[in-house]
Design a protein around this motif. Structure first.
Motif, PDB file in Angstrom:
ATOM      1  N   VAL A   4      20.686 -39.199  -0.488  1.00  0.00           N
ATOM      2  CA  VAL A   4      20.156 -38.360   0.582  1.00  0.00           C
ATOM      3  C   VAL A   4      21.226 -38.152   1.662  1.00  0.00           C
ATOM      4  N   MET A   5      21.526 -36.873   1.947  1.00  0.00           N
ATOM      5  CA  MET A   5      22.459 -36.568   3.042  1.00  0.00           C
ATOM      6  C   MET A   5      21.700 -36.330   4.339  1.00  0.00           C
ATOM      7  N   GLY A   6      20.498 -35.777   4.229  1.00  0.00           N
ATOM      8  CA  GLY A   6      19.727 -35.495   5.431  1.00  0.00           C
ATOM      9  C   GLY A   6      18.563 -34.586   5.113  1.00  0.00           C
ATOM     10  N   TYR A   7      18.080 -33.910   6.136  1.00  0.00           N
ATOM     11  CA  TYR A   7      16.916 -33.037   5.991  1.00  0.00           C
ATOM     12  C   TYR A   7      17.233 -31.670   6.565  1.00  0.00           C
ATOM     13  N   ARG A   8      16.599 -30.631   5.971  1.00  0.00           N
ATOM     14  CA  ARG A   8      16.773 -29.289   6.510  1.00  0.00           C
ATOM     15  C   ARG A   8      15.387 -28.697   6.764  1.00  0.00           C
ATOM     16  N   CYS A   9      15.209 -28.118   7.955  1.00  0.00           N
ATOM     17  CA  CYS A   9      13.918 -27.526   8.281  1.00  0.00           C
ATOM     18  C   CYS A   9      13.715 -26.243   7.470  1.00  0.00           C
ATOM     19  N   THR A  10      12.548 -26.135   6.832  1.00  0.00           N
ATOM     20  CA  THR A  10      12.270 -24.949   6.015  1.00  0.00           C
ATOM     21  C   THR A  10      11.962 -23.729   6.889  1.00  0.00           C
ATOM     22  N   LEU A  11      11.725 -23.959   8.174  1.00  0.00           N
ATOM     23  CA  LEU A  11      11.457 -22.828   9.075  1.00  0.00           C
ATOM     24  C   LEU A  11      12.728 -22.343   9.780  1.00  0.00           C
ATOM     25  N   CYS A  12      13.363 -23.259  10.551  1.00  0.00           N
ATOM     26  CA  CYS A  12      14.503 -22.830  11.374  1.00  0.00           C
ATOM     27  C   CYS A  12      15.851 -23.096  10.712  1.00  0.00           C
ATOM     28  N   GLY A  13      15.844 -23.879   9.615  1.00  0.00           N
ATOM     29  CA  GLY A  13      17.085 -24.133   8.897  1.00  0.00           C
ATOM     30  C   GLY A  13      17.967 -25.213   9.504  1.00  0.00           C
ATOM     31  N   LYS A  14      17.544 -25.782  10.615  1.00  0.00           N
ATOM     32  CA  LYS A  14      18.352 -26.811  11.271  1.00  0.00           C
ATOM     33  C   LYS A  14      18.442 -28.062  10.391  1.00  0.00           C
ATOM     34  N   GLU A  15      19.627 -28.707  10.408  1.00  0.00           N
ATOM     35  CA  GLU A  15      19.792 -29.899   9.567  1.00  0.00           C
ATOM     36  C   GLU A  15      19.766 -31.178  10.400  1.00  0.00           C
ATOM     37  N   TYR A  16      19.265 -32.246   9.774  1.00  0.00           N
ATOM     38  CA  TYR A  16      19.158 -33.541  10.451  1.00  0.00           C
ATOM     39  C   TYR A  16      19.763 -34.628   9.573  1.00  0.00           C
ATOM     40  N   GLU A  17      20.134 -35.722  10.220  1.00  0.00           N
ATOM     41  CA  GLU A  17      20.706 -36.871   9.498  1.00  0.00           C
ATOM     42  C   GLU A  17      19.639 -37.568   8.642  1.00  0.00           C
ATOM     43  N   ALA A  18      20.116 -38.387   7.711  1.00  0.00           N
ATOM     44  CA  ALA A  18      19.210 -39.101   6.810  1.00  0.00           C
ATOM     45  C   ALA A  18      18.346 -40.124   7.546  1.00  0.00           C
ATOM     46  N   ASN A  19      18.767 -40.549   8.732  1.00  0.00           N
ATOM     47  CA  ASN A  19      17.993 -41.571   9.453  1.00  0.00           C
ATOM     48  C   ASN A  19      16.929 -40.975  10.391  1.00  0.00           C
ATOM     49  N   LEU A  20      16.662 -39.679  10.261  1.00  0.00           N
ATOM     50  CA  LEU A  20      15.608 -39.039  11.074  1.00  0.00           C
ATOM     51  C   LEU A  20      14.272 -39.747  10.858  1.00  0.00           C
ATOM     52  N   MET A  21      13.562 -40.090  11.916  1.00  0.00           N
ATOM     53  CA  MET A  21      12.290 -40.789  11.778  1.00  0.00           C
ATOM     54  C   MET A  21      11.081 -39.842  11.818  1.00  0.00           C
ATOM     55  N   ASP A  22      11.272 -38.626  12.297  1.00  0.00           N
ATOM     56  CA  ASP A  22      10.163 -37.663  12.357  1.00  0.00           C
ATOM     57  C   ASP A  22       9.776 -37.211  10.940  1.00  0.00           C
ATOM     58  N   TYR A  23       8.494 -36.885  10.760  1.00  0.00           N
ATOM     59  CA  TYR A  23       8.075 -36.337   9.470  1.00  0.00           C
ATOM     60  C   TYR A  23       8.508 -34.876   9.346  1.00  0.00           C
ATOM     61  N   THR A  24       8.409 -34.143  10.475  1.00  0.00           N
ATOM     62  CA  THR A  24       8.734 -32.711  10.434  1.00  0.00           C
ATOM     63  C   THR A  24       9.846 -32.416  11.444  1.00  0.00           C
ATOM     64  N   CYS A  25      10.298 -31.182  11.468  1.00  0.00           N
ATOM     65  CA  CYS A  25      11.425 -30.770  12.311  1.00  0.00           C
ATOM     66  C   CYS A  25      11.109 -31.010  13.796  1.00  0.00           C
ATOM     67  N   PRO A  26      11.907 -31.799  14.473  1.00  0.00           N
ATOM     68  CA  PRO A  26      11.665 -32.060  15.898  1.00  0.00           C
ATOM     69  C   PRO A  26      11.652 -30.761  16.713  1.00  0.00           C
ATOM     70  N   ALA A  27      12.385 -29.751  16.277  1.00  0.00           N
ATOM     71  CA  ALA A  27      12.429 -28.492  17.022  1.00  0.00           C
ATOM     72  C   ALA A  27      11.174 -27.631  16.771  1.00  0.00           C
ATOM     73  N   CYS A  28      10.725 -27.574  15.522  1.00  0.00           N
ATOM     74  CA  CYS A  28       9.617 -26.666  15.167  1.00  0.00           C
ATOM     75  C   CYS A  28       8.235 -27.332  15.212  1.00  0.00           C
ATOM     76  N   GLY A  29       8.180 -28.658  15.236  1.00  0.00           N
ATOM     77  CA  GLY A  29       6.884 -29.336  15.235  1.00  0.00           C
ATOM     78  C   GLY A  29       6.270 -29.421  13.847  1.00  0.00           C
ATOM     79  N   PRO A  30       4.941 -29.601  13.789  1.00  0.00           N
ATOM     80  CA  PRO A  30       4.264 -29.877  12.503  1.00  0.00           C
ATOM     81  C   PRO A  30       4.478 -28.807  11.433  1.00  0.00           C
ATOM     82  N   LYS A  31       4.717 -27.573  11.826  1.00  0.00           N
ATOM     83  CA  LYS A  31       4.931 -26.539  10.809  1.00  0.00           C
ATOM     84  C   LYS A  31       6.350 -26.537  10.254  1.00  0.00           C
ATOM     85  N   GLY A  32       7.233 -27.266  10.908  1.00  0.00           N
ATOM     86  CA  GLY A  32       8.623 -27.316  10.462  1.00  0.00           C
ATOM     87  C   GLY A  32       8.807 -28.350   9.367  1.00  0.00           C
TER      88      GLY A  32
END
Lengths: 411, 411
Positions: A4-32
Motif C-alpha cells: 500500500v502506497m496510500g489512498y486516493r479520493c474517488t471524488l477530488c483525486g487528492k492522495e493521502y499517505e498509507a498511515n491515514l486514519m480517516d475512513y474517507t477523504c478528509p477534504a470531501c467528507g463521507p462521500k469522498g
C-alpha cells in the motif's frame, strides 16, 4: 507486509499517505470514498504466475499480499473464505447459445455469500487497529458475513438491519452472536443510524461505502476467477449491483491484474440491477448524477435506493467499455430455476441477477454467441427460501401407494 | 482406474466379484448391505503421503483412486464437492476445556451438506452404468444433494421425501429441477415406496442403505480430515447418526488409511443420536438387535426410526472402541448457538448434534481435557431456518433514533 502506497479520493483525486486514519477523504467528507493505491512496480516482483503456481493456500489469502492486510499471523485463524468453484456451464451455455459460459459460485463461502471476502478483511483490519467492536448496517449478507467472521476471531459485532431483512439472514446474525439492531426504516435510515452509533461509541466501521479496505477484499473474487480460468480473460463478466461496492471490487481485481501484467486486457463488466431499484442504470442512461430511487425488488441484497459507492461502480463499467442493464423480478426468479436445473447451483435472487442480466444481454444482442462470459453468483439461495419457493412449483403429494404414483408418473 | 477387488456382505460375510450387478447381497437380499473390498497392497503403491503432497486437486476427487469410480473424465464435470475447511476451534475448545478441538465444516459443500460426497459418487456410477434417471428417498440432505449433483451432470432425478421435510430442503430439490414426490407417511413408508418405484421403472438407486458406493463417497470426509490434520489422528471423532451410512463412511475412511499405512491407529468414533430417536444407542446399551423407534426430534436429518445400515454403524463404534451417546433437542439448539457464537459456523440441528455429543461426553468424563477431538458438522444451518430461529432470541427492534439506541445499549 503489503504494497500500500496510500489512498486516493474517488471524488477530488487528492492522495493521502498509507498511515491515514480517516475512513474517507478528509477534504470531501463521507462521500469522498477512498481508493487504495498500490506500488505495483514492487508488487510485481513478488506476484507473478510462478508465485501462484507454487502457492498452496487455497483461500482468498493466497492473494493476501495484494490486499491491505498487515498481520499475516491473523490470516491463519480466520474463516476460510474464497477459492470458490468456477464451473464451465455446459448445459446452461448450450441453452443460452453461448460457446463458453463460466459460473463462479461465491455462495460456497463460510457464511454463504461473496461478502465474506470483505468482512474477513474488515475483521482483520479492526483487530490490527486494536478495536474490540465492529459495526455495519446491511440489507443482509454484509451483516451475516460480518457476524460470522467476527465471531470466529473473537471480535464483538453490532449489526444494524432494516426490518425487511429475510429470516434466513437474520437467523445467521443471531446464531453468530452479534448484537442485532433491527431498524424500523429504510436502508438509508438504517445506514445513518449506524453511522451515528459508530461515531458515538468508537466502533470499527465495516460499512462498505465508507471503508476502503472492503473493496480490496471483494476484488479477490476477480483474482480467483481469472487464475481459475488459467489467466484467460473472459470477454464479459456479469455481476449484480446494489451499493456499488461489489462491482467496484470486481473491477479493482481486474485492474490489479492488468497493472501487474498478469493479464493484457480487462473483461467488459456488465452491471446488472433490478428493474424496481436501478439508480445506476438510470444515471447511466440519462447521463446524470445518481438520484435516490425506490427499493422495489425481491432481490433484497441489491435493493439499495441510495448507493454508497457511485463513483467506483460507474467507473467499473465505463473503464471496461462494459454495459448497464436491468432485469425484472420475474426474470430473476426464472433464472434461479434455470441455473439450478441446468447446473445444480442454487443462488439467491440478487445472487443470480448477474446471470439474468446475461440472458437479457444476449436477447438484446449485446453479448454475442461466440463471446466468453463469466458470471459471479454472489449468494446462496438457502439465504432466502421464501423467494426460492416463489421460483418453483409445489412437489407432487401422494399417499404411500404405488398405484397413485403410477397415475402421476405416466401422465 | 480403481482398486476394487469385490464386495463383501456385511451380514453373511460372503464375497462377490467386482462385476456384481446387485446392490445388495444376492444371498441375503435387501438387508445384506455390501462393503467394498479393495486391493490395498496395490493401492498402497499409488496412494502415499507423497501422492498427496503433489496433488493439486482440492476436491474429494483427490481421493478418487480410493473410491469405486471408474471414468475419470466424468469427475472433471461434477460439482466441486469436498475439501471443506477444518478449523482449530480455539474459543470453543477453551470454553469446553479441551486442549485441541477441530471442527470440519461440511456444510460448505455445493448443496450445503456432507451428503454431496455420496450423491456425486452415485451420479457418476449411474452415468458409468448408462442410467438416465436416479432416485432416492431421503429426509432431506441426501435428496437435495442428489438433485443438485444430478442436475449438474444432466441426469434426471426422482426424489421421495416424507412430507415433514423442512422448506429449505424442499426448495432446493425443486430449484434443482428434480421430480419431487412428497409422501404422506413416515420415512419408512417413503423408503418403501421409492424401492417399489425403482424396481418398477428401472432407475438407478441412490438409497444409502442399499448402495455400497455411497459409503465410499462419504468416507472422503475422513480422508480429508486426517490429511488436513497433517496425518495426526485425533483421539475422538464425533458424528451424528441417523441411517447409519455416514458413520459407516467415516469409519471406512479411517480404515482405508490404516490399511494403507498412512495412519497407525484409528480414532475412537463417537456416534451421537437424538434422544427422541436413538435406535443405535438403545441397541448398544441393551446389547440387542435394533428395534424400530419413534422419530421424535427436531434434527430431521437423523430422525430415522428404522436405520438402513445397522451393521456398518455398530461396527464403526465397536471396532474403534468408541462410544454411543444421546443428546436432547434442547442441547442441540444450545450447541447451534454455541458453535455460531464462538467459531462463526452455522450448522443445522443434525449438523451440530455430533458436537452436542462431545459436550455431553465431556460432562460424563468420557472425553478428557487432554484429548484431541475432531467433530464433523454435517450440514449448513441455512437448511433449516425454523430451528435456527428456535435456537436464538429476537433482534432488538428500534425506531431510527439514536436516543432509543442509547437506552438499549447502555442498559
Amino acid at each position: 507486509m503489503n504494497y500500500v502506497m496510500g489512498y486516493r479520493c474517488t471524488l477530488c483525486g487528492k492522495e493521502y499517505e498509507a498511515n491515514l486514519m480517516d475512513y474517507t477523504c478528509p477534504a470531501c467528507g463521507p462521500k469522498g470514498i477512498l481508493d487504495v493505491v498500490y506500488d505495483y512496480s514492487q508488487m510485481k516482483k513478488q506476484i507473478t504466475r510462478e508465485y501462484f503456481r507454487d502457492n498452496k493456500n487455497f483461500s482468498m489469502w493466497r492473494y493476501g499480499p495484494m490486499t491491505t492486510v498487515v498481520q499475516n499471523s491473523l490470516l491463519e485463524r480466520t474463516l476460510r473464505v474464497g477459492w470458490t468453484p468456477v464451473y464451465l456451464a455446459n448445459q446452461l451455455g448450450q441453452k443460452l447459445n453461448l460457446k463458453e459460459l463460466y459460473i463462479k459460485d461465491d455462495g460456497i463461502n463460510p457464511t454463504s455469500s461473496l461478502k465474506d471476502r470483505a468482512s474477513v478483511v474488515a475483521v482483520v483490519k479492526a483487530i490490527e487497529n486494536k478495536f474490540d467492536t465492529i459495526c455495519c448496517s446491511s440489507t443482509g449478507n454484509a451483516a451475516s458475513s460480518l457476524a460470522g467472521n467476527a465471531a470466529r476471531m473473537g471480535l464483538k459485532a453490532v449489526i444494524f438491519v432494516p426490518d425487511r431483512a429475510p429470516a434466513g439472514k437474520l437467523t445467521q446474525l443471531l446464531i453468530y452472536g452479534a448484537k442485532v439492531i433491527s431498524v424500523a426504516g429504510s436502508y438509508q435510515q438504517t445506514f445513518e443510524l449506524s453511522a451515528e452509533a459508530i461515531s458515538r461509541w468508537g466502533w470499527y466501521n465495516r460499512n462498505a461505502g465508507i471503508n476502503a479496505h472492503l473493496v480490496e477484499g471483494k476484488k479477490t473474487v476477480s483474482l480467483e476467477f481469472i487464475e481459475q480460468l488459467n489467466w484467460e480473460v473472459p470477454d464479459w463478466v456479469a455481476v449484480s449491483v446494489g451499493d456499488g461496492c461489489t462491482i467496484g471490487g470486481v473491477y479493482k481485481g481486474f485492474y490489479d491484474l492488468l497493472m501487474l501484467g498478469l493479464i493484457d486486457r480487462m473483461p467488459k463488466i456488465l452491471g446488472v440491477q433490478a428493474e424496481g431499484c436501478c439508480p445506476f442504470v438510470t444515471a447511466h442512461r440519462e447521463n446524470k448524477p445518481l438520484v435516490p430511487t425506490e427499493e422495489n425488488t425481491l432481490a433484497d441484497s441489491i435493493a439499495v435506493g441510495v448507493p454508497r459507492n457511485p463513483v467506483k461502480a460507474l467507473e467499473a463499467v465505463k473503464n471496461t467499455q462494459g454495459e448497464w442493464i436491468t432485469v425484472s423480478d420475474d426474470k430473476i426468479l426464472e433464472t434461479m430455476k434455470l441455473l439450478g436445473t441446468t447446473e445444480g447451483i442454487f443462488g439467491e435472487p440478487a445472487g443470480v441477477a448477474g446471470l439474468a442480466g446475461v440472458v437479457e444481454a444476449i436477447n438484446k444482442g449485446l453479448i454475442k454467441a461466440h463471446e466468453r462470459v463469466g458470471v459471479i453468483i454472489t449468494g446462496n439461495g438457502l439465504k432466502d427460501i421464501n423467494n426460492g419457493l416463489k421460483a418453483v412449483g409445489e412437489p407432487l403429494r401422494v399417499e404411500p401407494e404405488i398405484s397413485q404414483l403410477e397415475q402421476i408418473l405416466t401422465n
